[in-house]
Design a protein around this motif. Sequence first.
Motif, PDB file in Angstrom:
ATOM      1  N   ALA A 121       0.825  -1.207   0.000  1.00 14.61           N
ATOM      2  CA  ALA A 121       0.000   0.000   0.000  1.00 14.61           C
ATOM      3  C   ALA A 121       0.862   1.262   0.000  1.00 14.61           C
ATOM      4  O   ALA A 121       0.533   2.260  -0.653  1.00 14.61           O
ATOM      5  CB  ALA A 121      -0.936  -0.005   1.202  1.00 14.61           C
ATOM      6  N   LYS A 122       2.003   1.202   0.698  1.00 10.26           N
ATOM      7  CA  LYS A 122       2.898   2.359   0.774  1.00 10.26           C
ATOM      8  C   LYS A 122       3.889   2.418  -0.393  1.00 10.26           C
ATOM      9  O   LYS A 122       4.655   3.382  -0.487  1.00 10.26           O
ATOM     10  CB  LYS A 122       3.675   2.323   2.093  1.00 10.26           C
ATOM     11  CG  LYS A 122       2.810   2.570   3.321  1.00 10.26           C
ATOM     12  CD  LYS A 122       3.643   2.561   4.587  1.00 10.26           C
ATOM     13  CE  LYS A 122       2.791   2.888   5.812  1.00 10.26           C
ATOM     14  NZ  LYS A 122       3.596   2.874   7.069  1.00 10.26           N
ATOM     15  N   GLY A 123       3.899   1.397  -1.239  1.00  8.52           N
ATOM     16  CA  GLY A 123       4.822   1.389  -2.375  1.00  8.52           C
ATOM     17  C   GLY A 123       6.230   0.976  -2.015  1.00  8.52           C
ATOM     18  O   GLY A 123       7.158   1.184  -2.796  1.00  8.52           O
ATOM     19  N   ILE A 124       6.431   0.396  -0.834  1.00  6.53           N
ATOM     20  CA  ILE A 124       7.762  -0.059  -0.425  1.00  6.53           C
ATOM     21  C   ILE A 124       8.170  -1.286  -1.242  1.00  6.53           C
ATOM     22  O   ILE A 124       9.342  -1.474  -1.575  1.00  6.53           O
ATOM     23  CB  ILE A 124       7.778  -0.375   1.084  1.00  6.53           C
ATOM     24  CG1 ILE A 124       7.469   0.901   1.887  1.00  6.53           C
ATOM     25  CG2 ILE A 124       9.110  -0.981   1.518  1.00  6.53           C
ATOM     26  CD1 ILE A 124       7.226   0.654   3.355  1.00  6.53           C
TER      27      ILE A 124
ATOM     28  N   GLN B 256      -9.103  -4.935  -1.666  1.00  4.55           N
ATOM     29  CA  GLN B 256     -10.247  -4.312  -2.322  1.00  4.55           C
ATOM     30  C   GLN B 256     -10.476  -2.865  -1.870  1.00  4.55           C
ATOM     31  O   GLN B 256     -11.069  -2.067  -2.608  1.00  4.55           O
ATOM     32  CB  GLN B 256     -11.507  -5.140  -2.072  1.00  4.55           C
ATOM     33  CG  GLN B 256     -11.932  -5.246  -0.624  1.00  4.55           C
ATOM     34  CD  GLN B 256     -13.194  -6.068  -0.441  1.00  4.55           C
ATOM     35  OE1 GLN B 256     -13.860  -6.412  -1.420  1.00  4.55           O
ATOM     36  NE2 GLN B 256     -13.545  -6.393   0.794  1.00  4.55           N
ATOM     37  N   ASP B 257     -10.003  -2.508  -0.693  1.00  8.18           N
ATOM     38  CA  ASP B 257     -10.164  -1.140  -0.193  1.00  8.18           C
ATOM     39  C   ASP B 257      -8.845  -0.364  -0.203  1.00  8.18           C
ATOM     40  O   ASP B 257      -8.694   0.620   0.522  1.00  8.18           O
ATOM     41  CB  ASP B 257     -10.744  -1.171   1.231  1.00  8.18           C
ATOM     42  CG  ASP B 257     -12.127  -1.794   1.285  1.00  8.18           C
ATOM     43  OD1 ASP B 257     -12.911  -1.547   0.346  1.00  8.18           O
ATOM     44  OD2 ASP B 257     -12.413  -2.534   2.246  1.00  8.18           O
ATOM     45  N   THR B 258      -7.906  -0.826  -1.020  1.00  8.09           N
ATOM     46  CA  THR B 258      -6.594  -0.171  -1.114  1.00  8.09           C
ATOM     47  C   THR B 258      -6.407   0.350  -2.536  1.00  8.09           C
ATOM     48  O   THR B 258      -6.012  -0.406  -3.436  1.00  8.09           O
ATOM     49  CB  THR B 258      -5.462  -1.162  -0.762  1.00  8.09           C
ATOM     50  OG1 THR B 258      -5.764  -1.804   0.484  1.00  8.09           O
ATOM     51  CG2 THR B 258      -4.131  -0.438  -0.657  1.00  8.09           C
ATOM     52  N   PRO B 259      -6.692   1.629  -2.789  1.00 13.18           N
ATOM     53  CA  PRO B 259      -6.660   2.148  -4.166  1.00 13.18           C
ATOM     54  C   PRO B 259      -5.274   2.130  -4.808  1.00 13.18           C
ATOM     55  O   PRO B 259      -5.166   2.195  -6.030  1.00 13.18           O
ATOM     56  CB  PRO B 259      -7.180   3.587  -4.009  1.00 13.18           C
ATOM     57  CG  PRO B 259      -6.962   3.926  -2.567  1.00 13.18           C
ATOM     58  CD  PRO B 259      -7.112   2.650  -1.813  1.00 13.18           C
ATOM     59  N   GLN B 260      -4.227   2.036  -3.978  1.00 13.64           N
ATOM     60  CA  GLN B 260      -2.869   2.022  -4.534  1.00 13.64           C
ATOM     61  C   GLN B 260      -2.494   0.674  -5.138  1.00 13.64           C
ATOM     62  O   GLN B 260      -1.440   0.541  -5.767  1.00 13.64           O
ATOM     63  CB  GLN B 260      -1.842   2.353  -3.440  1.00 13.64           C
ATOM     64  CG  GLN B 260      -2.065   3.686  -2.744  1.00 13.64           C
ATOM     65  CD  GLN B 260      -2.921   3.528  -1.478  1.00 13.64           C
ATOM     66  OE1 GLN B 260      -3.742   2.620  -1.372  1.00 13.64           O
ATOM     67  NE2 GLN B 260      -2.721   4.434  -0.522  1.00 13.64           N
ATOM     68  N   VAL B 261      -3.351  -0.326  -4.960  1.00 17.67           N
ATOM     69  CA  VAL B 261      -3.027  -1.690  -5.388  1.00 17.67           C
ATOM     70  C   VAL B 261      -3.996  -2.137  -6.476  1.00 17.67           C
ATOM     71  O   VAL B 261      -5.208  -1.932  -6.374  1.00 17.67           O
ATOM     72  CB  VAL B 261      -3.083  -2.669  -4.202  1.00 17.67           C
ATOM     73  CG1 VAL B 261      -2.806  -4.096  -4.660  1.00 17.67           C
ATOM     74  CG2 VAL B 261      -2.080  -2.249  -3.130  1.00 17.67           C
TER      75      VAL B 261
ATOM     76  N   ILE C  57      -0.432  -5.867  -7.468  1.00 14.02           N
ATOM     77  CA  ILE C  57       0.692  -5.064  -7.939  1.00 14.02           C
ATOM     78  C   ILE C  57       0.434  -3.587  -7.662  1.00 14.02           C
ATOM     79  O   ILE C  57      -0.702  -3.113  -7.729  1.00 14.02           O
ATOM     80  CB  ILE C  57       0.927  -5.325  -9.453  1.00 14.02           C
ATOM     81  CG1 ILE C  57       2.221  -4.680  -9.932  1.00 14.02           C
ATOM     82  CG2 ILE C  57      -0.260  -4.887 -10.293  1.00 14.02           C
ATOM     83  CD1 ILE C  57       2.685  -5.192 -11.284  1.00 14.02           C
ATOM     84  N   HIS C  58       1.495  -2.861  -7.304  1.00 14.51           N
ATOM     85  CA  HIS C  58       1.332  -1.437  -6.994  1.00 14.51           C
ATOM     86  C   HIS C  58       0.920  -0.666  -8.241  1.00 14.51           C
ATOM     87  O   HIS C  58       1.338  -0.987  -9.364  1.00 14.51           O
ATOM     88  CB  HIS C  58       2.634  -0.861  -6.425  1.00 14.51           C
ATOM     89  CG  HIS C  58       2.445   0.475  -5.778  1.00 14.51           C
ATOM     90  ND1 HIS C  58       2.568   1.658  -6.480  1.00 14.51           N
ATOM     91  CD2 HIS C  58       2.117   0.828  -4.503  1.00 14.51           C
ATOM     92  CE1 HIS C  58       2.350   2.671  -5.668  1.00 14.51           C
ATOM     93  NE2 HIS C  58       2.069   2.197  -4.462  1.00 14.51           N
ATOM     94  N   GLN C  59       0.126   0.371  -8.038  1.00 18.01           N
ATOM     95  CA  GLN C  59      -0.448   1.121  -9.157  1.00 18.01           C
ATOM     96  C   GLN C  59       0.592   1.799 -10.054  1.00 18.01           C
ATOM     97  O   GLN C  59       0.307   2.091 -11.222  1.00 18.01           O
ATOM     98  CB  GLN C  59      -1.414   2.185  -8.633  1.00 18.01           C
ATOM     99  CG  GLN C  59      -0.765   3.261  -7.790  1.00 18.01           C
ATOM    100  CD  GLN C  59      -1.776   4.276  -7.262  1.00 18.01           C
ATOM    101  OE1 GLN C  59      -2.967   4.201  -7.581  1.00 18.01           O
ATOM    102  NE2 GLN C  59      -1.315   5.223  -6.464  1.00 18.01           N
ATOM    103  N   ARG C  60       1.817   1.988  -9.559  1.00 18.34           N
ATOM    104  CA  ARG C  60       2.831   2.596 -10.423  1.00 18.34           C
ATOM    105  C   ARG C  60       3.213   1.687 -11.590  1.00 18.34           C
ATOM    106  O   ARG C  60       3.845   2.134 -12.550  1.00 18.34           O
ATOM    107  CB  ARG C  60       4.077   2.982  -9.624  1.00 18.34           C
ATOM    108  CG  ARG C  60       4.826   1.838  -8.980  1.00 18.34           C
ATOM    109  CD  ARG C  60       6.154   2.319  -8.356  1.00 18.34           C
ATOM    110  NE  ARG C  60       6.748   1.301  -7.500  1.00 18.34           N
ATOM    111  CZ  ARG C  60       6.572   1.211  -6.189  1.00 18.34           C
ATOM    112  NH1 ARG C  60       5.793   2.093  -5.586  1.00 18.34           N
ATOM    113  NH2 ARG C  60       7.142   0.256  -5.482  1.00 18.34           N
TER     114      ARG C  60
END
Length: 221
Positions: free
Chosen positions: A61-64, A77-82, A186-189
């Motif tokens: 979630a933090k992109g680490i 499902q409630d983590t928009p960064q993923v 996977i992270h959104q980046r």
Amino acid sequence: MVCWLPLNALANTLTVAYRDHTGAMSSATKTIVEQVFNAVDSNIELSWIEMPLARAENALAKGIIDIDFGRTRLVYQDTPQVLYPTESLFSVDYYLFGHTYVLNPEDYQRVVGVIGDQLALMIADRYQWDMVPVRTERAALNMVNSNRAQAMVGYVGIASMLEKEQLTTVRMADSPVESIPIYLAIHQRHQALIESLNASIRKMKKSGEITALLEKHGIPH
């Protein structure tokens, strides 16, 4: 290609959280993930980092980290960064293992499960079982075999232990109690990879490569 690297990796290295590296399911899933990414881009290297479930969720979630694997779609499902590819890697069949016979799932109140098996907990919640936690599949099966527990719930690969461990009074249900799709998270980046990942997973399923890899690791599929 897999590299056991620290987090200071190059831009084409993606960090992946995993759990027990000794388990057949974990080993099989890691191999599948390696092949999926190799088909997307052979220059991508995966750096595997052992993390407990909660820590992995926080780190992604933090992109680490870049990827978590072997998860259901409910986890983030409630983590928009993923993000999830729409294609699951495969589905895991979970079965009930009972003492001399297996009842319908609704007929159990207490079922043994392995500590940390989130999928087993999810199934227990669905059927409103009280989950009795034990450390290993062997310990759970021994409880059932000695009639200290009516049943355990676990993934299909546990069946291979019955004859090996001479658990003569344990019976496996004829059909799975649940079949649970397993995904990459996977992270959104890395959103640009999603379409290629879907295509790679779809191709490996169609060719039978994923099934072959699971069976190679002793997991019927």
